[in-house]
Write a protein that holds these residues in place. Structure first.
Motif, PDB file in Angstrom:
ATOM      1  N   HIS B 107       0.847  -1.188   0.000  1.00 54.62           N
ATOM      2  CA  HIS B 107       0.000   0.000   0.000  1.00 54.62           C
ATOM      3  C   HIS B 107       0.884   1.241   0.000  1.00 54.62           C
ATOM      4  N   GLY B 108       0.662   2.089  -0.988  1.00 56.08           N
ATOM      5  CA  GLY B 108       1.476   3.298  -1.097  1.00 56.08           C
ATOM      6  C   GLY B 108       0.705   4.530  -0.649  1.00 56.08           C
ATOM      7  N   VAL B 109       1.386   5.423   0.051  1.00 55.55           N
ATOM      8  CA  VAL B 109       0.780   6.689   0.457  1.00 55.55           C
ATOM      9  C   VAL B 109       1.668   7.826  -0.067  1.00 55.55           C
ATOM     10  N   VAL B 110       1.025   8.780  -0.721  1.00 55.66           N
ATOM     11  CA  VAL B 110       1.776   9.882  -1.314  1.00 55.66           C
ATOM     12  C   VAL B 110       2.085  10.925  -0.237  1.00 55.66           C
ATOM     13  N   GLY B 111       3.351  11.347  -0.188  1.00 59.69           N
ATOM     14  CA  GLY B 111       3.734  12.479   0.660  1.00 59.69           C
ATOM     15  C   GLY B 111       4.326  13.559  -0.228  1.00 59.69           C
ATOM     16  N   ASP B 112       5.119  14.442   0.325  1.00 57.87           N
ATOM     17  CA  ASP B 112       5.665  15.536  -0.474  1.00 57.87           C
ATOM     18  C   ASP B 112       6.772  15.012  -1.399  1.00 57.87           C
ATOM     19  N   LYS B 116       5.304   6.591   0.137  1.00 56.77           N
ATOM     20  CA  LYS B 116       5.718   5.718   1.232  1.00 56.77           C
ATOM     21  C   LYS B 116       5.044   4.365   1.076  1.00 56.77           C
ATOM     22  N   LEU B 117       5.865   3.328   1.140  1.00 58.60           N
ATOM     23  CA  LEU B 117       5.316   1.982   1.121  1.00 58.60           C
ATOM     24  C   LEU B 117       5.080   1.564   2.559  1.00 58.60           C
ATOM     25  N   VAL B 118       3.821   1.489   2.929  1.00 57.02           N
ATOM     26  CA  VAL B 118       3.473   1.343   4.330  1.00 57.02           C
ATOM     27  C   VAL B 118       4.043   0.059   4.933  1.00 57.02           C
ATOM     28  N   VAL B 247     -35.429 -15.433  -2.299  1.00 60.29           N
ATOM     29  CA  VAL B 247     -34.433 -16.334  -1.726  1.00 60.29           C
ATOM     30  C   VAL B 247     -33.590 -16.925  -2.860  1.00 60.29           C
ATOM     31  N   VAL B 248     -32.293 -16.726  -2.769  1.00 61.66           N
ATOM     32  CA  VAL B 248     -31.374 -17.183  -3.825  1.00 61.66           C
ATOM     33  C   VAL B 248     -30.142 -17.830  -3.200  1.00 61.66           C
ATOM     34  N   ASN B 249     -29.345 -18.455  -4.071  1.00 59.60           N
ATOM     35  CA  ASN B 249     -28.088 -19.019  -3.579  1.00 59.60           C
ATOM     36  C   ASN B 249     -27.032 -17.947  -3.323  1.00 59.60           C
ATOM     37  N   ARG B 250     -26.995 -16.973  -4.209  1.00 55.68           N
ATOM     38  CA  ARG B 250     -25.977 -15.930  -4.080  1.00 55.68           C
ATOM     39  C   ARG B 250     -26.550 -14.581  -4.507  1.00 55.68           C
ATOM     40  N   VAL B 251     -25.970 -13.532  -3.948  1.00 60.80           N
ATOM     41  CA  VAL B 251     -26.298 -12.158  -4.338  1.00 60.80           C
ATOM     42  C   VAL B 251     -25.007 -11.495  -4.809  1.00 60.80           C
ATOM     43  N   VAL B 252     -25.082 -10.772  -5.915  1.00 57.60           N
ATOM     44  CA  VAL B 252     -23.911  -9.995  -6.331  1.00 57.60           C
ATOM     45  C   VAL B 252     -24.316  -8.522  -6.427  1.00 57.60           C
ATOM     46  N   VAL B 253     -23.507  -7.683  -5.817  1.00 61.39           N
ATOM     47  CA  VAL B 253     -23.819  -6.260  -5.727  1.00 61.39           C
ATOM     48  C   VAL B 253     -23.023  -5.498  -6.788  1.00 61.39           C
ATOM     49  N   ALA B 254     -23.718  -4.772  -7.628  1.00 60.85           N
ATOM     50  CA  ALA B 254     -23.071  -4.013  -8.714  1.00 60.85           C
ATOM     51  C   ALA B 254     -23.812  -2.698  -8.895  1.00 60.85           C
ATOM     52  N   VAL B 255     -23.841  -1.910  -7.825  1.00 61.97           N
ATOM     53  CA  VAL B 255     -24.629  -0.677  -7.861  1.00 61.97           C
ATOM     54  C   VAL B 255     -23.793   0.552  -8.202  1.00 61.97           C
ATOM     55  N   GLY B 256     -22.498   0.384  -8.310  1.00 64.61           N
ATOM     56  CA  GLY B 256     -21.689   1.548  -8.660  1.00 64.61           C
ATOM     57  C   GLY B 256     -20.274   1.367  -8.148  1.00 64.61           C
ATOM     58  N   ARG B 257     -19.476   2.397  -8.314  1.00 62.41           N
ATOM     59  CA  ARG B 257     -18.060   2.323  -7.949  1.00 62.41           C
ATOM     60  C   ARG B 257     -17.724   3.516  -7.050  1.00 62.41           C
ATOM     61  N   ARG B 258     -16.662   3.354  -6.296  1.00 59.79           N
ATOM     62  CA  ARG B 258     -16.213   4.399  -5.386  1.00 59.79           C
ATOM     63  C   ARG B 258     -14.731   4.598  -5.623  1.00 59.79           C
ATOM     64  N   PRO B 259     -14.313   5.823  -5.970  1.00 60.44           N
ATOM     65  CA  PRO B 259     -12.887   6.024  -6.282  1.00 60.44           C
ATOM     66  C   PRO B 259     -12.025   5.775  -5.051  1.00 60.44           C
ATOM     67  N   ARG B 260     -10.854   5.198  -5.281  1.00 63.89           N
ATOM     68  CA  ARG B 260      -9.920   4.965  -4.180  1.00 63.89           C
ATOM     69  C   ARG B 260      -9.062   6.199  -3.975  1.00 63.89           C
ATOM     70  N   THR B 261      -9.661   7.214  -3.408  1.00 60.73           N
ATOM     71  CA  THR B 261      -8.918   8.456  -3.173  1.00 60.73           C
ATOM     72  C   THR B 261      -8.703   8.700  -1.690  1.00 60.73           C
ATOM     73  N   THR B 262      -9.160   7.785  -0.871  1.00 63.65           N
ATOM     74  CA  THR B 262      -8.903   7.975   0.565  1.00 63.65           C
ATOM     75  C   THR B 262      -7.790   7.026   1.005  1.00 63.65           C
ATOM     76  N   GLY B 263      -7.056   7.460   1.988  1.00 64.80           N
ATOM     77  CA  GLY B 263      -5.998   6.623   2.551  1.00 64.80           C
ATOM     78  C   GLY B 263      -4.743   6.547   1.706  1.00 64.80           C
ATOM     79  N   ILE B 264      -4.659   7.404   0.684  1.00 65.93           N
ATOM     80  CA  ILE B 264      -3.446   7.390  -0.140  1.00 65.93           C
ATOM     81  C   ILE B 264      -2.726   8.732  -0.072  1.00 65.93           C
ATOM     82  N   GLY B 265      -3.135   9.560   0.882  1.00 69.33           N
ATOM     83  CA  GLY B 265      -2.386  10.793   1.157  1.00 69.33           C
ATOM     84  C   GLY B 265      -2.770  11.987   0.311  1.00 69.33           C
ATOM     85  N   VAL B 266      -3.648  11.808  -0.639  1.00 67.19           N
ATOM     86  CA  VAL B 266      -3.887  12.909  -1.581  1.00 67.19           C
ATOM     87  C   VAL B 266      -4.723  14.029  -0.967  1.00 67.19           C
ATOM     88  N   GLU B 267      -5.644  13.669  -0.093  1.00 71.97           N
ATOM     89  CA  GLU B 267      -6.432  14.724   0.547  1.00 71.97           C
ATOM     90  C   GLU B 267      -5.518  15.615   1.389  1.00 71.97           C
TER      91      GLU B 267
END
Lengths: 454, 454
Positions: B107-112, B116-118, B247-267
């Motif tokens: 996992h990489g976090v951006v600094g100045d 950083k490789l955590v 009632v089903v054997n399995r459920v798959v959730v595909a309602v949308g996507r969320r950008p991975r912009t948290t926890g990588i230092g950019v904010e």
């Protein structure tokens, strides 16, 4: 005596579009057809062969995830093929009726500004005749075609898949049959007179296709002729020029085509034919007789439905405005539906060398593309022959879906796009069409997905 | 401390091409990836879904000629899907190695001006950072994703096809899953919050696709949410907003996507994000921080691999020459692999109306084409939205092979070809690409293959 502006002889792809277009423009038009509406393509060519091919491709796809080969119901298979043919044929019949084209069934013979219907003894008077009678399968002497055990494309799509099949001729039709029947579980043998299959195509294409088909179980006899066939207890023994004998359930002959230019009165009228019997044409689709035009396979290679269709439009332009110009034969894409498909536009290397044209050959493997890896394209490639200023002399594509993808190369071939443009075009992922962008990057020397040693 | 010219965060389609291209141009480049090389597309998206789709298409093809559904070996199916993913992934790993890109796992976090490789506690110094971390599946609260019974695209392609499957969300991913699993013999239910499936597409597209999928046995609940799921004796009970329970054997959730912009230092660094968390970009792919660029899904819709790839090339141009220009989002073709496929470029009617743009709508059925009739396209159509002087605002294609064929519409969309040119182009018979020529004739008012009442 019925009087028309134009009588079209033959209701295949070279013929019926002429009739429909001219009627749309107010002409009185008749079509004379002695067999089935739709001609060779609809009844004995493209349509049934692609209906069969669709099933063959499906079996190939499924072979990745089943432990036993899927078992096809032969009755359902024939019904399926017929259903697609009937649908296509009925569509054409419907259009002719709705647009008011007079359709005559029977054998037509052209006389002086007339077409005589032999069976009905009626005569259609006309200003123009358009010859669109197409071709028949060429059958070598002694090969013993009986329409039952030894057949041609006229019968093959309507028979149950045999246990084993010998295909005589490894041209486009032969190779397509070899692929489809091998996928259906038929033992397929191919006999080809020349040293390589698809001898009229780029040499690399022949090599890839043969490798691919061998892997599917097809066995090849090259540099070989079938000298005769002998029917024996429900089997056929084919005697090869090597002396070898191959015993199979059925033989299909696909060694070439013969234009239907005899028995339709054109020789008597002085319509000039070439050495193979094809009609000679002016650039405006006229024969040597000023009121007779011609369209489709009867005008010579390439014998392809989309070429026949363009011919038909050209004939119409010529009659209506006098301004049609025949496309160059090499600009007509050639497609072979062989699992690993072949599509080709422009010249081959062999042709360019013969013409003394300088060119650069850029050949790129494509198996690394995921769309290709999924659809089975291990032996696939794209080869582009490039001239000065990146003009494109030829595109040779061996790939799954090549028959669709080649259309994306057309703008580069005709020069409305250059490969440097392709870098900015978002050919969708995950498709085989991505090969266009990939090729462009490769040509420009910086591919992302291939390693090039510096 | 390792020192690079560029560190790319994320080794998906938005990332690895940046690294490879820059290394080719002499830059020192590292890529940091916390999951698998190849990113979402290679591991949990395009590649496994198209491997599955290829099988689904094959089953559909075979259904014409078998009396019973082909029986798939679930073990072989998973093996097949995995094999295609591994092949694609290994290809990328090979390229990174050969070209000399340093690949760091973690996992990489951006600094100045550092990443950083955590896990390894190491720090990569760099002049530029390229953010290409992509998106995660959006999971509504309470829906109970457990990665086993209630899954997302991260797990679904690696599990045995269940007896029954409930798909939450009828966007591109949901519709593709519904098609493929229904072909595999799974009972498929689709729940969609909006009044129609594929709500972001042309309305006619939604109607055709729903009809097609219903015919394949897919059941739809529209205007409906899944409020919670309850695991019960190896089944899952989904409670719908209507009160109904499925009632089903399995459920798959595909309602949308969320950008991975948290926890990588950019904010922390002040990289500007939009209201949905996607990175805001300049036309030259720069974020609001002058040494941070971004590429791929993290930069916002359309979330498509071929868009990410163009982004990656753009980022490279921007770093190397400062001259990149982002393509307009609507110029990126959108494709949905749903048997009867969907492909779309440009604006929808809804968008044009919203923008107050005048347009003509030309919609043509395509079921009459033999390629379409063979491959199953009864509900197919092409709809082109045309502006003044025949400029093309949008192309909406619903057809078998639409994902390939849409590339043949691109030259018309970008204006290097006009539809009057199409009449002279020999789109090969018997392919779906013929729809281009057919459409051109229809637009010009003289189609051969459709009857138009005068």
């Amino acid at each position: 005596m019925a009087k028309y502006d134009v009588v079209v002889l033959g209701c295949g792809v070279g013929g019926y579009p002429v009739a429909i277009k001219l009627v749309q423009k107010g002409y009185r038009v008749a079509v004379v057809e002695e067999d089935q509406v739709g001609g060779e393509c609809t009844n004995y060519g493209c349509v049934p062969s692609k209906a069969l091919y669709y099933i063959a491709r499906s079996i190939e796809g499924l072979s990745r995830v089943v432990s036993e080969r899927a078992s096809i119901d032969p009755g359902l298979l024939i019904e399926w093929v017929k259903s697609r043919v009937i649908r296509a044929r009925d569509g054409i019949t419907y259009l002719l009726e709705r647009y008011g084209v007079d359709l005559y069934h029977g054998h037509g013979v052209v006389g002086d500004r007339v077409v005589k219907l032999v069976s009905e003894k009626s005569v259609l008077e006309t200003d123009y005749v358009v010859l669109a009678t197409g071709t028949d399968p060429l059958v070598p002497r002694g090969i013993g075609v009986d329409g039952e055990y030894v057949v041609t494309n006229r019968e093959v799509f309507y028979m149950e898949p045999p246990g084993s099949l010998l295909v005589v001729g490894a041209g486009a039709i032969g190779v397509e049959l070899a692929y489809s029947y091998s996928m259906l579980g038929v033992d397929v043998y191919v006999v080809e007179a020349m040293p390589r299959i698809l001898p009229f195509l780029d040499r690399d294409v022949s090599v890839s296709l043969e490798r691919f088909l061998r892997e599917k179980g097809v066995r090849f006899y090259k540099n070989t002729l079938v000298t005769k066939t002998v029917r024996k207890n429900g089997f056929v023994e084919a005697v090869l020029s090597s002396g070898e004998r191959v015993v199979v359930n059925r033989v299909v002959v696909a060694v070439g085509r013969r234009p239907r230019t005899t028995g339709i009165g054109v020789e008597e009228l002085g319509v000039r034919l070439d050495s193979k019997g094809y009609v000679e044409l002016s650039r405006a689709y006229y024969t040597s007789v000023p009121w007779i035009l011609a369209s489709g396979d009867i005008t010579g290679p390439p014998l392809l439905a989309h070429k026949a269709f363009l011919d038909a439009l050209g004939v119409v332009e010529s009659i209506v405005s006098g301004k049609a110009v025949k496309p160059k034969p090499e600009s007509i894409p050639l497609t072979i539906f062989s699992g690993l498909e072949v599509a080709s536009i422009g010249y081959t290397e062999e042709e360019l060398r013969r013409r003394g044209v300088e060119y650069r050959r850029i050949r790129m493997p494509i198996a690394y593309l995921s769309a290709v890896s999924i659809k089975g394209g291990e032996y696939g490639f794209v080869k582009v022959l490039v001239g000065r200023e990146d003009s494109v002399y030829g595109v040779h594509l061996v790939a799954p879906n090549a028959s669709e993808v080649v259309s994306s190369f057309i703008p580069y071939y005709i020069g409305v796009l250059g490969f440097s443009d392709a870098k900015h075009i978002a050919y969708p992922h995950l498709t085989v069409s991505e090969v266009v962008r990939e090729f462009a990057e490769y040509l420009l020397g910086e591919p992302v997905h291939l390693y090039i040693r510096k």
